[in-house]
Scaffold this motif. Structure first.
Motif, PDB file in Angstrom:
ATOM      1  N   ALA A   1       0.530  -1.514   0.349  1.00 36.71           N
ATOM      2  CA  ALA A   1      -0.178   0.114  -0.241  1.00 36.71           C
ATOM      3  C   ALA A   1       0.707   1.871   0.478  1.00 36.71           C
ATOM      4  CB  ALA A   1      -0.444  -0.383   1.355  1.00 36.71           C
ATOM      5  N   HIS A   2       1.731   0.741   0.629  1.00 38.29           N
ATOM      6  CA  HIS A   2       2.788   2.768   0.625  1.00 38.29           C
ATOM      7  C   HIS A   2       3.929   2.758  -1.006  1.00 38.29           C
ATOM      8  CE1 HIS A   2       1.031   3.581   4.536  1.00 38.29           C
ATOM      9  NE2 HIS A   2       1.382   2.587   4.510  1.00 38.29           N
ATOM     10  N   THR A   3       3.397   2.025  -1.815  1.00 33.46           N
ATOM     11  CA  THR A   3       3.928   1.639  -3.118  1.00 33.46           C
ATOM     12  C   THR A   3       3.936   2.256  -3.951  1.00 33.46           C
ATOM     13  OG1 THR A   3       5.760  -0.440  -2.073  1.00 33.46           O
ATOM     14  CG2 THR A   3       5.821  -0.022  -4.266  1.00 33.46           C
ATOM     15  N   LEU A   4       4.464   2.752  -4.504  1.00 31.47           N
ATOM     16  CA  LEU A   4       3.863   3.722  -6.079  1.00 31.47           C
ATOM     17  C   LEU A   4       4.518   3.055  -7.093  1.00 31.47           C
ATOM     18  CD1 LEU A   4       3.322   7.578  -6.905  1.00 31.47           C
ATOM     19  CD2 LEU A   4       4.511   6.015  -8.443  1.00 31.47           C
ATOM     20  N   TRP A   5       3.708   2.177  -7.720  1.00 32.32           N
ATOM     21  CA  TRP A   5       3.948   1.575  -8.648  1.00 32.32           C
ATOM     22  C   TRP A   5       3.445   2.392 -10.250  1.00 32.32           C
ATOM     23  CZ3 TRP A   5       6.082  -3.096  -9.359  1.00 32.32           C
ATOM     24  CH2 TRP A   5       5.990  -4.234  -8.459  1.00 32.32           C
ATOM     25  N   LEU A   6       5.242   2.613 -11.276  1.00 31.85           N
ATOM     26  CA  LEU A   6       4.894   3.425 -12.087  1.00 31.85           C
ATOM     27  C   LEU A   6       4.908   2.120 -13.539  1.00 31.85           C
ATOM     28  CD1 LEU A   6       5.128   5.537 -14.775  1.00 31.85           C
ATOM     29  CD2 LEU A   6       7.461   6.468 -13.462  1.00 31.85           C
ATOM     30  N   VAL A   7       4.195   1.655 -14.248  1.00 25.60           N
ATOM     31  CA  VAL A   7       4.643   1.986 -15.522  1.00 25.60           C
ATOM     32  C   VAL A   7       4.715   1.470 -16.538  1.00 25.60           C
ATOM     33  CG1 VAL A   7       3.744  -0.900 -16.552  1.00 25.60           C
ATOM     34  CG2 VAL A   7       2.962  -0.676 -13.852  1.00 25.60           C
ATOM     35  N   TYR A   8       6.047   1.447 -16.886  1.00 26.06           N
ATOM     36  CA  TYR A   8       6.284   2.097 -18.292  1.00 26.06           C
ATOM     37  C   TYR A   8       6.982   1.248 -19.689  1.00 26.06           C
ATOM     38  CZ  TYR A   8      11.069   1.731 -17.030  1.00 26.06           C
ATOM     39  OH  TYR A   8      11.944   1.118 -16.505  1.00 26.06           O
ATOM     40  N   ASP A   9       7.099   1.895 -20.831  1.00 25.87           N
ATOM     41  CA  ASP A   9       7.665   1.323 -22.088  1.00 25.87           C
ATOM     42  C   ASP A   9       8.891   1.582 -22.107  1.00 25.87           C
ATOM     43  OD1 ASP A   9       8.471  -0.448 -23.730  1.00 25.87           O
ATOM     44  OD2 ASP A   9       7.082   1.282 -25.418  1.00 25.87           O
ATOM     45  N   GLY A  10       9.887   0.168 -21.436  1.00 28.28           N
ATOM     46  CA  GLY A  10      11.072   0.589 -21.414  1.00 28.28           C
ATOM     47  C   GLY A  10      11.948   0.383 -23.291  1.00 28.28           C
ATOM     48  N   ASP A  11      11.213   0.575 -24.096  1.00 20.06           N
ATOM     49  CA  ASP A  11      12.005   0.687 -25.312  1.00 20.06           C
ATOM     50  C   ASP A  11      11.859   1.933 -25.198  1.00 20.06           C
ATOM     51  OD1 ASP A  11      12.405  -2.416 -26.135  1.00 20.06           O
ATOM     52  OD2 ASP A  11      11.156  -2.732 -27.315  1.00 20.06           O
ATOM     53  N   CYS A  12      10.791   2.694 -24.615  1.00 23.12           N
ATOM     54  CA  CYS A  12      10.427   3.590 -25.083  1.00 23.12           C
ATOM     55  C   CYS A  12      12.038   5.111 -24.196  1.00 23.12           C
ATOM     56  CB  CYS A  12       9.650   4.183 -24.834  1.00 23.12           C
ATOM     57  SG  CYS A  12       9.172   6.560 -25.377  1.00 23.12           S
TER      58      CYS A  12
ATOM     59  N   ALA B   1       6.592  11.159   2.069  1.00 22.72           N
ATOM     60  CA  ALA B   1       5.536  10.777   2.913  1.00 22.72           C
ATOM     61  C   ALA B   1       4.910   9.692   1.357  1.00 22.72           C
ATOM     62  CB  ALA B   1       4.539  12.017   2.480  1.00 22.72           C
ATOM     63  N   VAL B   2       4.525   9.475   0.275  1.00 21.34           N
ATOM     64  CA  VAL B   2       4.138   8.885  -0.179  1.00 21.34           C
ATOM     65  C   VAL B   2       4.453   7.149   0.524  1.00 21.34           C
ATOM     66  CG1 VAL B   2       3.816   7.782  -2.453  1.00 21.34           C
ATOM     67  CG2 VAL B   2       3.662  10.249  -2.265  1.00 21.34           C
ATOM     68  N   GLY B   3       5.734   7.306   0.141  1.00 14.73           N
ATOM     69  CA  GLY B   3       6.779   5.712   0.284  1.00 14.73           C
ATOM     70  C   GLY B   3       7.414   5.549  -0.543  1.00 14.73           C
ATOM     71  N   ARG B   4       7.607   3.991  -1.061  1.00  8.59           N
ATOM     72  CA  ARG B   4       8.548   3.786  -1.602  1.00  8.59           C
ATOM     73  C   ARG B   4       7.686   4.287  -3.487  1.00  8.59           C
ATOM     74  NH1 ARG B   4      10.643  -1.871  -2.700  1.00  8.59           N
ATOM     75  NH2 ARG B   4       8.516  -2.786  -2.979  1.00  8.59           N
ATOM     76  N   LEU B   5       8.670   3.823  -4.666  1.00 10.45           N
ATOM     77  CA  LEU B   5       8.682   4.227  -6.058  1.00 10.45           C
ATOM     78  C   LEU B   5       9.062   3.116  -6.815  1.00 10.45           C
ATOM     79  CD1 LEU B   5       7.565   5.222  -8.160  1.00 10.45           C
ATOM     80  CD2 LEU B   5       9.940   5.900  -9.001  1.00 10.45           C
ATOM     81  N   GLN B   6       8.039   1.627  -7.675  1.00  9.04           N
ATOM     82  CA  GLN B   6       8.475   0.830  -7.647  1.00  9.04           C
ATOM     83  C   GLN B   6       8.675   0.862  -9.524  1.00  9.04           C
ATOM     84  OE1 GLN B   6      10.261  -2.126  -6.266  1.00  9.04           O
ATOM     85  NE2 GLN B   6      10.642  -2.530  -7.787  1.00  9.04           N
ATOM     86  N   THR B   7       9.345   1.260 -10.018  1.00  8.22           N
ATOM     87  CA  THR B   7       9.358   0.866 -11.485  1.00  8.22           C
ATOM     88  C   THR B   7       8.833  -0.575 -11.997  1.00  8.22           C
ATOM     89  OG1 THR B   7      11.560   0.924 -11.842  1.00  8.22           O
ATOM     90  CG2 THR B   7      10.143   3.900 -11.741  1.00  8.22           C
ATOM     91  N   LEU B   8       8.213  -0.328 -13.481  1.00  3.76           N
ATOM     92  CA  LEU B   8       8.194  -1.220 -13.821  1.00  3.76           C
ATOM     93  C   LEU B   8       7.736  -0.858 -15.096  1.00  3.76           C
ATOM     94  CD1 LEU B   8       7.610  -4.794 -13.821  1.00  3.76           C
ATOM     95  CD2 LEU B   8       5.398  -4.522 -13.585  1.00  3.76           C
ATOM     96  N   ASP B   9       9.526  -2.190 -16.129  1.00  2.13           N
ATOM     97  CA  ASP B   9       9.072  -2.067 -17.272  1.00  2.13           C
ATOM     98  C   ASP B   9       8.137  -3.084 -17.955  1.00  2.13           C
ATOM     99  OD1 ASP B   9       9.800  -2.436 -19.539  1.00  2.13           O
ATOM    100  OD2 ASP B   9      11.614  -2.822 -20.104  1.00  2.13           O
ATOM    101  N   ALA B  10       7.492  -2.131 -19.282  1.00  2.00           N
ATOM    102  CA  ALA B  10       5.777  -3.371 -19.260  1.00  2.00           C
ATOM    103  C   ALA B  10       6.693  -4.307 -20.401  1.00  2.00           C
ATOM    104  CB  ALA B  10       4.731  -2.864 -19.907  1.00  2.00           C
ATOM    105  N   ARG B  11       7.914  -4.003 -20.785  1.00  2.00           N
ATOM    106  CA  ARG B  11       8.556  -5.072 -21.805  1.00  2.00           C
ATOM    107  C   ARG B  11       9.215  -6.647 -21.234  1.00  2.00           C
ATOM    108  NH1 ARG B  11       8.035  -3.818 -27.245  1.00  2.00           N
ATOM    109  NH2 ARG B  11       7.395  -1.414 -27.006  1.00  2.00           N
TER     110      ARG B  11
END
Length: 141
Positions: A18-29, A44-54
């Motif tokens: 709940a305290h993770t912000l997921w950012l899903v993006y296109d890693g080839d771009c 204050a938001v928490g932690r950021l987790q990036t995820l390459d959709a590919r």
């Protein structure tokens, strides 16, 4: 578009963070990748987790994105708590939750806090993504 009203089965892995912000993006771009990797959130938001959709098509977040029928070719996805945001709305959410710790993040927070301005600019960013993929010989997701 916030798809939280259309709630398929959110996996326990996603709910537990709940305290993770997921950012899903296109890693080839190039634009998407540099934006995602340079982005910082407010402490204050928490932690950021990036995820390459590919990167991992079987990742629970990507499974959920498909179930919610969010088209990653039309925009990034941001998941925070139980809220799912797509495209311009996702970028606006990032601006609201973003850190202003450096010049780039401060500029992003200022420019994308306006939903109207974000919708207009997001169309340009999506066109830039499509052009950069085409020039690099890459396909859509």
């Amino acid at each position: 578009m916030d798809k939280s009203a259309k709630t398929p089965r959110t996996s326990p892995e996603i709910r537990e963070e709940a305290h993770t912000l997921w950012l899903v993006y296109d890693g080839d771009c190039v634009l998407c990748r540099s934006g995602a990797l340079g982005y910082r959130i407010n402490r204050a938001v928490g932690r950021l987790q990036t995820l390459d959709a590919r990167g991992d098509p079987d990742h629970p977040i990507l499974t959920e994105i498909r179930a919610r029928q969010l088209d990653l070719n039309q925009g990034i996805v941001v998941v925070y708590g139980n809220q799912w945001h797509h495209g311009a709305e996702a970028l606006n959410r990032l601006a609201v939750l973003g850190s202003t710790s450096n010049l780039l993040n401060h500029f992003n927070a200022w420019i994308f806090r306006s939903p109207r301005r974000t919708r207009w600019l997001y169309a340009l960013l999506r066109a830039g993504r499509n052009l950069s993929l085409r020039l690099a010989g890459k396909t859509q997701i």
